[in-house]
Design a protein around this motif. Structure first.
Motif, short mmCIF file in Angstrom:
data_model
loop_
_atom_site.label_atom_id
_atom_site.label_comp_id
_atom_site.label_asym_id
_atom_site.label_seq_id
_atom_site.Cartn_x
_atom_site.Cartn_y
_atom_site.Cartn_z
N GLY A 87 0.84 -1.18 0.00
CA GLY A 87 0.00 0.00 0.00
C GLY A 87 0.88 1.23 0.00
N SER A 88 0.24 2.39 0.13
CA SER A 88 1.01 3.63 0.18
C SER A 88 0.45 4.58 1.22
CB SER A 88 1.01 4.30 -1.21
OG SER A 88 -0.31 4.42 -1.73
N ALA A 89 -0.08 3.99 2.31
CA ALA A 89 -0.73 4.78 3.36
C ALA A 89 0.22 5.18 4.48
CB ALA A 89 -1.90 4.01 3.95
N GLY A 90 1.48 4.76 4.42
CA GLY A 90 2.42 5.11 5.47
C GLY A 90 1.95 4.63 6.82
N ASP A 91 2.05 5.53 7.80
CA ASP A 91 1.61 5.20 9.16
C ASP A 91 0.19 5.69 9.42
OD1 ASP A 91 4.08 4.04 9.84
OD2 ASP A 91 4.93 6.02 10.31
N GLY A 92 -0.52 6.06 8.36
CA GLY A 92 -1.89 6.56 8.52
C GLY A 92 -2.78 5.53 9.19
N ARG A 93 -3.76 6.03 9.91
CA ARG A 93 -4.62 5.14 10.68
C ARG A 93 -6.06 5.24 10.22
NH1 ARG A 93 -1.21 3.59 14.73
NH2 ARG A 93 -2.79 2.52 15.93
N VAL A 94 -6.82 4.18 10.47
CA VAL A 94 -8.21 4.06 10.04
C VAL A 94 -9.09 3.76 11.25
CG1 VAL A 94 -9.85 2.81 8.60
CG2 VAL A 94 -7.50 3.20 7.78
N ALA A 95 -10.05 4.63 11.53
CA ALA A 95 -10.97 4.41 12.65
C ALA A 95 -12.19 3.63 12.15
CB ALA A 95 -11.39 5.73 13.27
N GLY A 96 -11.92 2.43 11.65
CA GLY A 96 -12.98 1.63 11.04
C GLY A 96 -13.80 0.86 12.05
N ASP A 118 -13.76 2.48 17.79
CA ASP A 118 -13.20 2.99 19.04
C ASP A 118 -11.69 3.13 18.99
OD1 ASP A 118 -15.79 2.92 20.18
OD2 ASP A 118 -15.55 0.78 20.59
N THR A 119 -11.05 2.39 18.09
CA THR A 119 -9.59 2.39 17.98
C THR A 119 -9.19 2.49 16.53
OG1 THR A 119 -9.45 0.93 19.92
CG2 THR A 119 -7.48 1.12 18.54
N ALA A 120 -8.29 3.42 16.22
CA ALA A 120 -7.79 3.56 14.85
C ALA A 120 -6.58 2.65 14.66
CB ALA A 120 -7.43 5.01 14.57
N TYR A 121 -6.50 1.99 13.51
CA TYR A 121 -5.41 1.05 13.26
C TYR A 121 -4.68 1.43 11.98
CZ TYR A 121 -9.20 -0.95 10.39
OH TYR A 121 -10.25 -1.12 9.51
N SER A 122 -3.40 1.12 11.95
CA SER A 122 -2.57 1.35 10.77
C SER A 122 -2.55 0.08 9.92
CB SER A 122 -1.15 1.72 11.17
OG SER A 122 -0.52 0.60 11.79
N TYR A 123 -1.98 0.18 8.71
CA TYR A 123 -1.85 -1.01 7.88
C TYR A 123 -0.88 -2.01 8.52
CZ TYR A 123 -4.38 1.07 3.90
OH TYR A 123 -5.35 1.60 3.08
N ALA A 124 0.11 -1.49 9.25
CA ALA A 124 1.00 -2.40 9.97
C ALA A 124 0.23 -3.16 11.04
CB ALA A 124 2.15 -1.62 10.59
N ASP A 125 -0.69 -2.47 11.71
CA ASP A 125 -1.55 -3.14 12.69
C ASP A 125 -2.42 -4.20 12.02
OD1 ASP A 125 -0.62 -1.46 14.74
OD2 ASP A 125 -2.19 0.02 14.37
N LEU A 126 -2.93 -3.85 10.83
CA LEU A 126 -3.76 -4.80 10.09
C LEU A 126 -2.95 -6.05 9.75
CD1 LEU A 126 -6.42 -5.46 8.60
CD2 LEU A 126 -5.54 -4.17 6.63
N ALA A 166 -8.83 8.80 10.38
CA ALA A 166 -8.26 8.41 11.68
C ALA A 166 -9.07 8.84 12.90
CB ALA A 166 -6.85 8.99 11.80
N GLU A 167 -10.07 9.65 12.72
CA GLU A 167 -10.78 10.22 13.88
C GLU A 167 -11.71 9.22 14.54
OE1 GLU A 167 -13.64 14.03 15.07
OE2 GLU A 167 -13.34 13.49 12.96
N THR A 168 -11.49 8.94 15.80
CA THR A 168 -12.41 8.12 16.57
C THR A 168 -13.41 9.03 17.28
OG1 THR A 168 -10.94 8.16 18.50
CG2 THR A 168 -10.68 6.32 16.96
N THR A 169 -14.63 8.54 17.42
CA THR A 169 -15.66 9.30 18.12
C THR A 169 -16.46 8.34 18.99
OG1 THR A 169 -17.51 8.99 16.58
CG2 THR A 169 -15.91 10.73 16.02
N ILE A 228 -25.20 2.28 19.37
CA ILE A 228 -25.44 0.83 19.38
C ILE A 228 -25.37 0.22 20.78
CG2 ILE A 228 -24.63 0.66 17.01
CD1 ILE A 228 -22.04 -0.55 17.95
N GLY A 229 -24.92 1.01 21.75
CA GLY A 229 -24.93 0.56 23.13
C GLY A 229 -23.89 -0.48 23.48
N ARG A 230 -22.83 -0.53 22.69
CA ARG A 230 -21.73 -1.48 22.95
C ARG A 230 -20.49 -0.98 22.21
NH1 ARG A 230 -20.96 -3.84 18.14
NH2 ARG A 230 -22.74 -4.25 16.76
N PRO A 231 -19.32 -1.52 22.52
CA PRO A 231 -18.13 -1.13 21.76
C PRO A 231 -18.25 -1.55 20.30
CG PRO A 231 -17.53 -2.24 23.81
CD PRO A 231 -19.00 -2.45 23.62
N ALA A 232 -17.57 -0.83 19.43
CA ALA A 232 -17.50 -1.23 18.03
C ALA A 232 -16.65 -2.49 17.89
CB ALA A 232 -16.90 -0.10 17.19
N THR A 233 -16.85 -3.22 16.82
CA THR A 233 -16.12 -4.46 16.58
C THR A 233 -14.65 -4.16 16.27
OG1 THR A 233 -18.13 -5.43 15.63
CG2 THR A 233 -16.03 -6.54 15.15
#
Length: 285
Positions: free
Chosen positions: A159-168, A197-205, A257-260, A267-272
């Motif tokens: 990929g080419s996302a560097g250390d960018g993170r995804v709050a998926g 709830d947590t943003a992850y990088s491609y390295a984390d993936l 990257a923004e978590t909210t 949904i009344g529970r943590p995100a997956t």
């Protein structure tokens, strides 16, 4: 009565299932381009109506008697604004009381490559005078399904996302949020920024794929031009490769990257967590 557009699509299908857990089937309408694909829902008592974003008359008919309509954004990038405008106009003509729309993160201000069509749609909704709720969905974990499968098989992905993170979050999380809004109260006029709830990088993936498969897995970061070349050499058309490289640039720049707290509150529970989706896609869960 609640009408769900795109009801046989990945997200719409999950929303309909969620609604059926809370409401009688005769209060749910599945609006679909190809009614035959919704035969299973019809057998369960859900009314199936034809609704084609390119056929305005079908939309007016599909929305007749609806209290609420969920507009699941079109999958046809480049044609969304025209198609969404047809849905909004049909909702007005049908006298829909509440329109709910699935948008993109910070759609009206973000430089995200996907944002302009969502921004235009949000502006059309505001100008329409319809009572509305905007669900600005961040990235779906499942968008990386092919990447996860490839990494599980080969031990790496590029990929080419560097250390960018995804709050998926998982698609089911966003569906649950839509169900909460469609069946709850006090959501009119609200804009929700929905994210994990947590943003992850491609390295984390890559690390999660390694954890799921039991083999070392690497993320290989490339310059944008080399990433584009690798994608076209893998058989992707140049426009598609360019789009994916642009998304990685957006990711690198932190636009996903923004978590909210909005999603977990609705949904009344943590995100997956991403690890759960990785394990499901990799077939280890």
């Amino acid at each position: 009565m609640i009408v769900v557009t795109g009801a046989t699509g990945h997200l719409g299908k999950l929303v309909v299932e969620g609604l059926l857990e809370k409401l009688p089937a005769d209060q749910v309408v599945a609006a679909v381009r190809t009614p035959e694909k919704a035969a299973g829902l019809a057998e369960r008592g859900v009314e199936v109506r034809r609704a084609d974003y390119t056929d305005p008359e079908s939309l007016v008919t599909a929305f007749k008697g609806a209290d609420k309509v969920l507009l699941v954004s079109s999958s046809e990038v480049g044609k969304r604004v025209e198609q969404h405008e047809a849905v909004i106009e049909a909702a007005k003509q049908a006298g829909v009381g509440h329109l709910v729309y699935t948008s993109a993160p910070r759609a009206t201000t973000s430089a995200l490559v996907l944002a302009p069509e969502h921004k235009a749609t949000e502006e059309l909704i505001e100008a329409s005078g319809l009572t509305a709720t905007i669900l600005r969905n961040n990235w779906y974990h499942e968008n990386y399904a092919d990447t996860i499968k490839q990494a599980a098989e080969t031990g790496s992905f590029v990929g080419s996302a560097g250390d960018g993170r995804v709050a998926g979050a998982a698609r089911a999380d966003y569906a649950a949020a839509a169900v909460a809004v469609l069946t709850g109260e006090g959501h009119e006029g609200k804009v929700y920024e929905l994210a994990g709830d947590t943003a992850y990088s491609y390295a984390d993936l890559a690390a999660e794929v390694g954890k799921a498969t039991g083999r070392e897995t690497r993320y290989v970061d490339l310059p944008a031009d080399e990433h584009a070349k690798a994608l076209t050499e893998a058989g992707l058309p140049e426009p598609v490769a360019g789009f994916l490289v642009a998304l990685d640039a957006n990711t690198r720049d932190g636009l996903l990257a923004e978590t909210t707290a909005d999603l977990r509150t609705l949904i009344g529970r943590p995100a997956t967590p991403i690890g759960v989706t990785v394990a499901e896609v990799a077939g280890t869960r």
